[in-house]
Design a protein around this motif. Structure first.
Motif, PDB file in Angstrom:
ATOM      1  N   ALA A 394       0.824  -1.202   0.000  1.00 37.38           N
ATOM      2  CA  ALA A 394       0.000   0.000   0.000  1.00 37.38           C
ATOM      3  C   ALA A 394       0.866   1.262   0.000  1.00 37.38           C
ATOM      4  O   ALA A 394       1.925   1.300  -0.616  1.00 37.38           O
ATOM      5  N   LEU A 395       0.421   2.305   0.701  1.00 37.47           N
ATOM      6  CA  LEU A 395       1.123   3.587   0.588  1.00 37.47           C
ATOM      7  C   LEU A 395       2.529   3.543   1.170  1.00 37.47           C
ATOM      8  O   LEU A 395       3.439   4.183   0.650  1.00 37.47           O
ATOM      9  N   TYR A 396       2.717   2.826   2.270  1.00 36.70           N
ATOM     10  CA  TYR A 396       4.055   2.782   2.855  1.00 36.70           C
ATOM     11  C   TYR A 396       5.078   2.221   1.869  1.00 36.70           C
ATOM     12  O   TYR A 396       6.249   2.616   1.881  1.00 36.70           O
ATOM     13  N   GLY A 397       4.655   1.293   1.024  1.00 38.16           N
ATOM     14  CA  GLY A 397       5.586   0.701   0.074  1.00 38.16           C
ATOM     15  C   GLY A 397       5.649   1.432  -1.248  1.00 38.16           C
ATOM     16  O   GLY A 397       6.667   1.377  -1.933  1.00 38.16           O
ATOM     17  N   ARG A 398       4.563   2.117  -1.627  1.00 43.39           N
ATOM     18  CA  ARG A 398       4.504   2.732  -2.954  1.00 43.39           C
ATOM     19  C   ARG A 398       4.789   4.229  -2.933  1.00 43.39           C
ATOM     20  O   ARG A 398       5.302   4.776  -3.908  1.00 43.39           O
ATOM     21  N   ALA A 399       4.392   4.913  -1.852  1.00 47.66           N
ATOM     22  CA  ALA A 399       4.659   6.351  -1.709  1.00 47.66           C
ATOM     23  C   ALA A 399       4.848   6.610  -0.213  1.00 47.66           C
ATOM     24  O   ALA A 399       3.938   7.103   0.461  1.00 47.66           O
ATOM     25  N   PRO A 400       6.011   6.259   0.325  1.00 42.31           N
ATOM     26  CA  PRO A 400       6.192   6.250   1.784  1.00 42.31           C
ATOM     27  C   PRO A 400       5.988   7.603   2.459  1.00 42.31           C
ATOM     28  O   PRO A 400       5.442   7.663   3.558  1.00 42.31           O
ATOM     29  N   ASP A 528       5.480  10.034  -5.219  1.00 47.72           N
ATOM     30  CA  ASP A 528       5.408  10.438  -3.820  1.00 47.72           C
ATOM     31  C   ASP A 528       5.085  11.936  -3.752  1.00 47.72           C
ATOM     32  O   ASP A 528       4.757  12.555  -4.755  1.00 47.72           O
ATOM     33  N   ILE A 529       5.196  12.516  -2.583  1.00 42.04           N
ATOM     34  CA  ILE A 529       4.822  13.919  -2.405  1.00 42.04           C
ATOM     35  C   ILE A 529       5.635  14.797  -3.354  1.00 42.04           C
ATOM     36  O   ILE A 529       6.870  14.759  -3.357  1.00 42.04           O
ATOM     37  N   GLN A 530       4.923  15.585  -4.156  1.00 41.18           N
ATOM     38  CA  GLN A 530       5.562  16.492  -5.100  1.00 41.18           C
ATOM     39  C   GLN A 530       5.883  17.827  -4.413  1.00 41.18           C
ATOM     40  O   GLN A 530       5.277  18.158  -3.381  1.00 41.18           O
ATOM     41  N   PRO A 531       6.801  18.619  -4.979  1.00 39.00           N
ATOM     42  CA  PRO A 531       7.161  19.889  -4.325  1.00 39.00           C
ATOM     43  C   PRO A 531       5.971  20.816  -4.081  1.00 39.00           C
ATOM     44  O   PRO A 531       5.868  21.427  -3.014  1.00 39.00           O
ATOM     45  N   TYR A 532       5.052  20.921  -5.052  1.00 38.04           N
ATOM     46  CA  TYR A 532       3.905  21.815  -4.855  1.00 38.04           C
ATOM     47  C   TYR A 532       2.983  21.278  -3.759  1.00 38.04           C
ATOM     48  O   TYR A 532       2.354  22.055  -3.011  1.00 38.04           O
ATOM     49  N   GLU A 533       2.884  19.945  -3.635  1.00 38.91           N
ATOM     50  CA  GLU A 533       2.092  19.367  -2.557  1.00 38.91           C
ATOM     51  C   GLU A 533       2.739  19.624  -1.207  1.00 38.91           C
ATOM     52  O   GLU A 533       2.062  19.967  -0.227  1.00 38.91           O
ATOM     53  N   ALA A 534       4.048  19.487  -1.138  1.00 37.71           N
ATOM     54  CA  ALA A 534       4.759  19.772   0.108  1.00 37.71           C
ATOM     55  C   ALA A 534       4.558  21.222   0.528  1.00 37.71           C
ATOM     56  O   ALA A 534       4.358  21.525   1.713  1.00 37.71           O
ATOM     57  N   ALA A 535       4.578  22.131  -0.453  1.00 40.80           N
ATOM     58  CA  ALA A 535       4.383  23.548  -0.150  1.00 40.80           C
ATOM     59  C   ALA A 535       2.985  23.808   0.405  1.00 40.80           C
ATOM     60  O   ALA A 535       2.799  24.658   1.289  1.00 40.80           O
ATOM     61  N   ALA A 536       1.973  23.090  -0.107  1.00 41.99           N
ATOM     62  CA  ALA A 536       0.598  23.302   0.335  1.00 41.99           C
ATOM     63  C   ALA A 536       0.294  22.612   1.662  1.00 41.99           C
ATOM     64  O   ALA A 536      -0.570  23.074   2.415  1.00 41.99           O
ATOM     65  N   TRP A 537       0.976  21.510   1.955  1.00 39.07           N
ATOM     66  CA  TRP A 537       0.629  20.704   3.122  1.00 39.07           C
ATOM     67  C   TRP A 537       1.497  20.970   4.340  1.00 39.07           C
ATOM     68  O   TRP A 537       1.038  20.824   5.472  1.00 39.07           O
ATOM     69  N   THR A 538       2.755  21.360   4.128  1.00 37.70           N
ATOM     70  CA  THR A 538       3.675  21.531   5.248  1.00 37.70           C
ATOM     71  C   THR A 538       3.184  22.539   6.285  1.00 37.70           C
ATOM     72  O   THR A 538       3.284  22.284   7.493  1.00 37.70           O
ATOM     73  N   PRO A 539       2.649  23.724   5.874  1.00 35.64           N
ATOM     74  CA  PRO A 539       2.163  24.675   6.898  1.00 35.64           C
ATOM     75  C   PRO A 539       1.094  24.074   7.802  1.00 35.64           C
ATOM     76  O   PRO A 539       1.075  24.344   9.008  1.00 35.64           O
ATOM     77  N   LEU A 540       0.206  23.251   7.250  1.00 33.10           N
ATOM     78  CA  LEU A 540      -0.854  22.666   8.069  1.00 33.10           C
ATOM     79  C   LEU A 540      -0.280  21.667   9.069  1.00 33.10           C
ATOM     80  O   LEU A 540      -0.679  21.648  10.244  1.00 33.10           O
ATOM     81  N   ALA A 541       0.658  20.838   8.616  1.00 34.33           N
ATOM     82  CA  ALA A 541       1.285  19.877   9.525  1.00 34.33           C
ATOM     83  C   ALA A 541       2.079  20.597  10.614  1.00 34.33           C
ATOM     84  O   ALA A 541       2.019  20.233  11.797  1.00 34.33           O
ATOM     85  N   ALA A 542       2.823  21.640  10.226  1.00 44.61           N
ATOM     86  CA  ALA A 542       3.638  22.372  11.201  1.00 44.61           C
ATOM     87  C   ALA A 542       2.762  23.069  12.242  1.00 44.61           C
ATOM     88  O   ALA A 542       3.065  23.048  13.449  1.00 44.61           O
ATOM     89  N   LEU A 543       1.659  23.689  11.807  1.00 38.52           N
ATOM     90  CA  LEU A 543       0.777  24.378  12.748  1.00 38.52           C
ATOM     91  C   LEU A 543       0.045  23.391  13.655  1.00 38.52           C
ATOM     92  O   LEU A 543      -0.268  23.709  14.812  1.00 38.52           O
TER      93      LEU A 543
END
Length: 571
Positions: A394-400, A528-543
């Motif tokens: 599943a995701l851990y093996g395909r997009a960790p 896996d996580i693309q740069p634009y996805e990281a940019a959109a998601w990181t602030p939410l995880a950090a907050l």
């Protein structure tokens, strides 16, 4: 204490700009792009325009927060008060305090992240111009809801978001989008009609629509019967938007059909408008009416907590063909139940917990819907049975990285200590243990016990989702083994957004023929996580981490304002 020393006139301008700029940006989005700014494709300029406008609004909101006097969070700041309709004493009255400022920042942040995400991953549908314009109108209406201090302006802003969200679902949504959009608009409009009657009743009986004056009066100018009637009418409209069980049935359909950014904004922002109305309008303006209905509100809240969790457990079980987005939508019913329970206690502890849970839900569920959309894009489906059975790893093996972030968001949603979801639920349960004077302690302690049981159910279904989606049905067998994984089956190689058609055999026979040509080394990977996805998601995880480790940042803003509201306008 202020981070920046900003004059009162500049603060007024910033708040007015935050409310009006998205509207002006929406109008500009519909105009032809100037020569030289069209970019590589016709829609690229307008998508860049959306990022620019929402980014400017977010920057203005951050500067406004930096100029906010944190030593006086119970005082309305950056106020503008202009007469608009003198005959009805309706005024263009704007202002923020410690209750509305966090919601203003959350709205500006989520809308900017959605615009950034859409720049790279625009949902399939009609014109990008219309999409950007609708998102900006939605942002303006939501920001205005949290900034206005006049009952009629509140109603106009409250209604302003309905049409944009309807079209986002109906035109850019997935399967069954039109019925879901119609259900959304009908439920919310019917609730709003009843709410308007209640707002008019308060304004006409008290002689003013000014929310600050009404809160200071604390219901002394309204008879108990008027307050009870007003709370019933206004509360019904707010409960539909929240949504409160049993008025929630529009929500799962709307979330399942909406595009990713539509689900993020619906869960992260629009649901907060209902609970904000309870705190800003009903608690201070009609305290006797709220006192009458508080036990019933708490009862509906805890039923919603348990009902939402049981619905999620039913969707998560093997063979149920549950949809991941639909499961997250039902989880929102449970989480917003905690918010309503905290409000129903009518205590500073409970209301502060409700406001904290509001912000935490916006961050965590917004992230969950982003991730659910990403999973659906990669697999071509959000069906949990398909996701769990696609491969043992599943995701851990395909997009960790994607799998790890989904697991993080899930444990944040179940209220793990140290993350944002924990504090709101804990404070609301503490508030229910000792409700306001005059409310039945045995009843509310029973509600507290039921709510605590709901947290266990939440942990159960979230962990089941993580096990199935991230680890797969046979994860211990394949994901944890260091030996080479078996050659992928034809089902594993169905086309996804991340796979090239030429790499995808059409049948089992084709797969067998193609097997010698590719190493039998690994399960086919997903992007896996693309740069634009990281940019959109990181602030939410950090907050989410920041709010969990440092809750005083938010509680320091809300507590003095809540104390003043519940004390009848006295600090």
């Amino acid at each position: 204490m202020t981070v920046l020393d900003i004059s009162a006139s500049v603060m007024q301008f910033l708040l007015a700009f935050i409310v009006v700029a998205p509207l002006l940006g929406a109008a500009a989005a519909l105009l032809p792009a100037p020569p030289g700014l069209k970019g590589k494709s016709p829609g690229q300029a307008v998508l860049r325009h959306g990022v620019t406008v929402t980014g400017a609004v977010l920057a203005a909101a951050i500067v406004l927060a930096a100029g906010f006097d944190h030593d006086r969070p119970a005082t309305m700041q950056a106020t503008t008060d202009i007469s608009w309709i003198p005959a009805l004493d309706v005024r263009i009255h704007l202002g923020i305090d410690g209750i509305s400022l966090p919601l203003l920042l959350l709205t500006a942040l989520l809308t900017f992240l959605c615009a950034l995400y859409s720049y790279f991953k625009l949902p399939a549908g009609p014109s990008p111009k219309a999409f950007v314009a609708l998102v900006l109108v939605l942002e303006s209406g939501t920001l205005a809801t949290f900034a206005v201090l006049d009952l009629l302006l509140f109603f106009l802003a409250f209604e302003m978001v309905l049409i944009p969200m309807y079209f986002l679902i109906a035109r850019w949504g997935g399967e069954a989008r039109r019925p879901a959009a119609w259900k959304f608009i009908l439920y919310t409009l019917l609730g709003s009609v009843v709410m308007l009657l209640g707002l008019l009743l308060i304004g006409l009986k008290s002689g003013t629509f000014d929310m600050v004056a009404l809160a200071t009066d604390n219901g002394r100018g309204l008879t108990t019967s008027v307050q009870v009637t007003a709370v019933l009418a206004i509360g019904l409209g707010l409960a539909v938007k929240t949504p409160m069980w049993p008025l929630h049935s529009w929500l799962p359909d709307a979330h399942t059909a909406a595009p990713t950014v539509g689900s993020v904004l619906l869960a992260g922002v629009l649901l907060k408008m209902g609970t904000y109305g309870f705190v800003r309008i009903l608690l201070p303006i009609a305290p006797d009416g709220m006192h009458t209905f508080a036990p019933y509100l708490a009862a509906f809240a805890v039923v919603g907590i348990v009902y939402g969790s049981l619905a999620c457990l039913a969707l998560a079980r093997t063979g149920a063909k549950g949809d991941l987005k639909r499961l997250i939508a039902y989880s929102s019913v449970g989480h917003m139940g905690f918010v309503l329970l905290g409000i129903a206690t009518m205590t500073p502890t409970g209301v502060n917990g409700a406001l904290f849970a509001n912000i935490a839900h916006g961050l965590i569920t917004g992230l969950l819907f982003f991730l659910a959309g990403a999973v659906k894009d990669r697999y071509g489906t959000a069906d949990l049975d398909t996701l769990a059975g696609a491969t043992g790893a599943a995701l851990y093996g395909r997009a960790p990285r994607l799998g790890a972030l989904l697991a993080f968001a899930a444990v944040a949603s179940l209220g793990l200590p140290g993350l944002a979801g924990f504090w709101g639920e804990m404070l609301t349960l503490f508030g229910a243990y000792s409700p306001a004077e005059g409310l039945s302690r045995p009843a509310f302690r029973t509600f507290m016990a039921i709510g605590a049981f709901g947290t266990l159910l939440t942990a159960a279904y979230m962990l089941i989702v993580v096990r199935r989606v991230c680890m797969g049905e046979h994860a211990p067998h394949s994901a944890l083994s260091p030996s080479p994984r078996p050659t992928p089956t034809a089902e594993d190689q169905q086309p996804t957004d991340a796979a090239r058609p030429s790499d995808t055999p059409r049948s089992g026979a084709d797969a067998s023929a193609a097997a010698p040509a590719r190493p039998a080394a690994a399960t086919p990977q997903l992007a896996d996580i693309q740069p634009y996805e990281a940019a959109a998601w990181t602030p939410l995880a950090a907050l989410t981490v920041l709010a969990g480790l440092w809750p005083a940042v938010l509680l320091g803003l809300t507590d003095p304002a809540v104390q003043k509201l519940l004390a009848g306008g006295k600090s």
